[in-house]
Scaffold this motif. Structure first.
Motif, PDB file in Angstrom:
ATOM      1  N   THR A 210       7.463   6.326   3.046  1.00 18.96           N
ATOM      2  CA  THR A 210       6.526   5.213   2.996  1.00 18.96           C
ATOM      3  C   THR A 210       6.558   4.612   1.596  1.00 18.96           C
ATOM      4  O   THR A 210       6.907   5.272   0.618  1.00 18.96           O
ATOM      5  CB  THR A 210       5.071   5.639   3.326  1.00 18.96           C
ATOM      6  N   THR A 211       6.218   3.351   1.511  1.00 14.52           N
ATOM      7  CA  THR A 211       5.953   2.710   0.229  1.00 14.52           C
ATOM      8  C   THR A 211       4.568   2.094   0.311  1.00 14.52           C
ATOM      9  O   THR A 211       3.925   2.108   1.361  1.00 14.52           O
ATOM     10  CB  THR A 211       6.983   1.617  -0.105  1.00 14.52           C
ATOM     11  N   VAL A 212       4.111   1.537  -0.811  1.00 16.15           N
ATOM     12  CA  VAL A 212       2.706   1.183  -0.939  1.00 16.15           C
ATOM     13  C   VAL A 212       2.380  -0.259  -0.576  1.00 16.15           C
ATOM     14  O   VAL A 212       1.256  -0.718  -0.783  1.00 16.15           O
ATOM     15  CB  VAL A 212       2.225   1.493  -2.371  1.00 16.15           C
ATOM     16  N   SER A 213       3.355  -0.975  -0.017  1.00 14.87           N
ATOM     17  CA  SER A 213       3.101  -2.296   0.565  1.00 14.87           C
ATOM     18  C   SER A 213       4.311  -2.695   1.401  1.00 14.87           C
ATOM     19  O   SER A 213       5.441  -2.290   1.107  1.00 14.87           O
ATOM     20  CB  SER A 213       2.845  -3.358  -0.516  1.00 14.87           C
ATOM     21  N   PRO A 214       4.105  -3.486   2.450  1.00 19.67           N
ATOM     22  CA  PRO A 214       5.240  -3.932   3.276  1.00 19.67           C
ATOM     23  C   PRO A 214       6.255  -4.754   2.492  1.00 19.67           C
ATOM     24  O   PRO A 214       7.470  -4.586   2.669  1.00 19.67           O
ATOM     25  CB  PRO A 214       4.562  -4.769   4.367  1.00 19.67           C
TER      26      PRO A 214
END
Length: 425
Positions: A210-214
């Motif tokens: 996962t990352t912290v924004s699309p």
């Protein structure tokens, strides 16, 4: 369900940046959903850790290459953070207050991760998921699946969150000899460009990314300091999930750090009172618009653009105040000190880390500027909007996802696209 979080930082125990804020708040909200969400970080000598009581729950000796080290797992005694909070006590590598001192770079976080896995290997209460945060924990998914010592835990799923891909944890490949014995045919999982790359190892070995924004998830496939192909290749197990803020900590209606509390109903009066306090502290005129910057004085944050940007407006006919709060590049420290002397009454800088002051700056500022070159998510713009300050942001990463330009209906901020002085003015 039990989700164990591994991180280098956790607010308020140890903070260097936004990673600490996320790791200090996400588990708290998971607990509210009925999920057991303990957090484990190294035991630093920070003021918060030194001033709170910890109880030892496990002691052991673990391998580090041909050597070994002793460690203790300790739990914060009163559960003050709203979730179980553990520290790994390894005095040889984590005795001081500084989180990233530079010495023992490869050994520090390697032994931290090994110690956690040793603890889990001997406990009956293993987590259902291990959530690893940034490159400091990127070797954990690899060791879980490849180290013979941890064969009994290889079934535990791992989530690896990339908070900032600018920092990858890159060392000589021979540092892999520090890890517990593993199948040498799998050394390619550690290798990137003939180096041991902890971020790449985590991406390759984890179950989910996962990352912290699309938007940041998309940008990493185009620019990630050499890992573009890897992010492209791992898209099938990747998802960008936007960060949020801890509204219990960042709430102008209850914030103990600001002069006057306020809510949506009396925001104008509350902002005016806090602005008066803020401007008095910095020697500024509260009658002028006040634009602030809070954060690391680093290239990725676009901080190198700030002196010329502020100077252009300070030498224009406009009457504007500027405030800087943060630390980083020594050359920027010097520039801001010179500007504080040159533009008395219009510009000032607090060149340190000051959490209480940050709250007052958000509450008292009219605008908050974030000219980031790279911004995986960004929390400052969310804090600003929460406190009624207008964010001025570059249209990138999480700033793109969270700030709606005022030129559109119900917009809450100002966006610009190009990283140039002309675009930001």
């Amino acid at each position: 369900m039990k989700i164990l979080h591994l991180s280098a930082e956790c607010y308020p125990a140890a903070k260097a940046g936004g990673l600490a804020d996320v790791v200090g708040s996400l588990p708290k909200y998971l607990v509210e959903e009925g999920i057991d969400a303990p957090v484990v970080i190294p035991k630093y000598g920070t003021e918060w850790i030194e001033n709170h009581r910890f109880k030892t729950v496990f002691e052991g000796t673990a391998p580090l290459g041909d050597d070994a080290f002793e460690f203790r797992i300790q739990r914060e005694a009163k559960n003050l953070l709203g979730f179980p909070f553990y520290v790994v006590d390894i005095p040889k590598y984590f005795s001081g207050a500084e989180i990233y001192p530079g010495n023992f770079a490869s050994e520090r976080f390697t032994c931290f991760q090994i110690a956690v896995l040793e603890w889990l290997n001997y406990t009956a209460e293993r987590p259902d998921i291990i959530h690893c945060h940034d490159h400091h924990t990127g070797l954990t998914p690899f060791m879980l699946t490849q180290s013979f010592r941890y064969d009994g835990m290889k079934h535990i799923p791992t989530v690896f969150t990339v908070h900032n891909a600018e920092y990858q944890g890159i060392f000589n490949l021979n540092k892999s000899e520090l890890l517990p014995d593993f199948n040498q045919q799998k050394i390619g999982l550690l290798d990137w460009d003939q180096k041991l790359n902890c971020l790449a190892a985590g991406l390759k070995s984890c179950w989910k990314i996962t990352t912290v924004s699309p938007s940041y998830m998309q940008e990493l496939s185009q620019e990630s300091s050499g890992l573009e192909w890897l992010f492209q290749n791992e898209q099938q197990k990747s998802k960008g999930i936007l960060n949020g803020i801890d509204e219990q900590v960042w709430n102008p209606a209850t914030d103990d750090f600001i002069t006057r509390n306020y809510s949506h109903d009396d925001v104008a009066k509350g902002k005016a009172k806090n602005k008066k306090t803020l401007c008095k502290q910095f020697g500024l005129n509260p009658g002028y618009p006040t634009i602030s910057y809070i954060g690391r004085l680093a290239r990725e944050k676009g901080a190198d653009l700030l002196p010329d940007l502020f100077q252009a407006l300070l030498e224009s006919p406009e009457k504007v105040n500027f405030i800087v709060l943060g630390t980083g590049d020594p050359e920027l420290h010097q520039r801001f000190r010179e500007m504080s002397d040159q533009y008395v009454g219009f510009f000032d800088a607090a060149l340190d880390y000051n959490e209480p002051l940050a709250h007052q700056v958000y509450a008292g500022s009219d605008f908050m500027v974030m000219p980031s070159r790279v911004e995986p998510c960004g929390l400052n713009q969310m804090y600003a909007m929460r406190y009624g300050s207008v964010p001025i942001v570059r249209n990138t990463g999480g700033l793109k996802d969270t700030v709606k330009d005022i030129s559109r209906g119900e917009g809450s901020g100002i966006k610009f696209n190009d990283f140039t002085l002309e675009s930001a003015v």
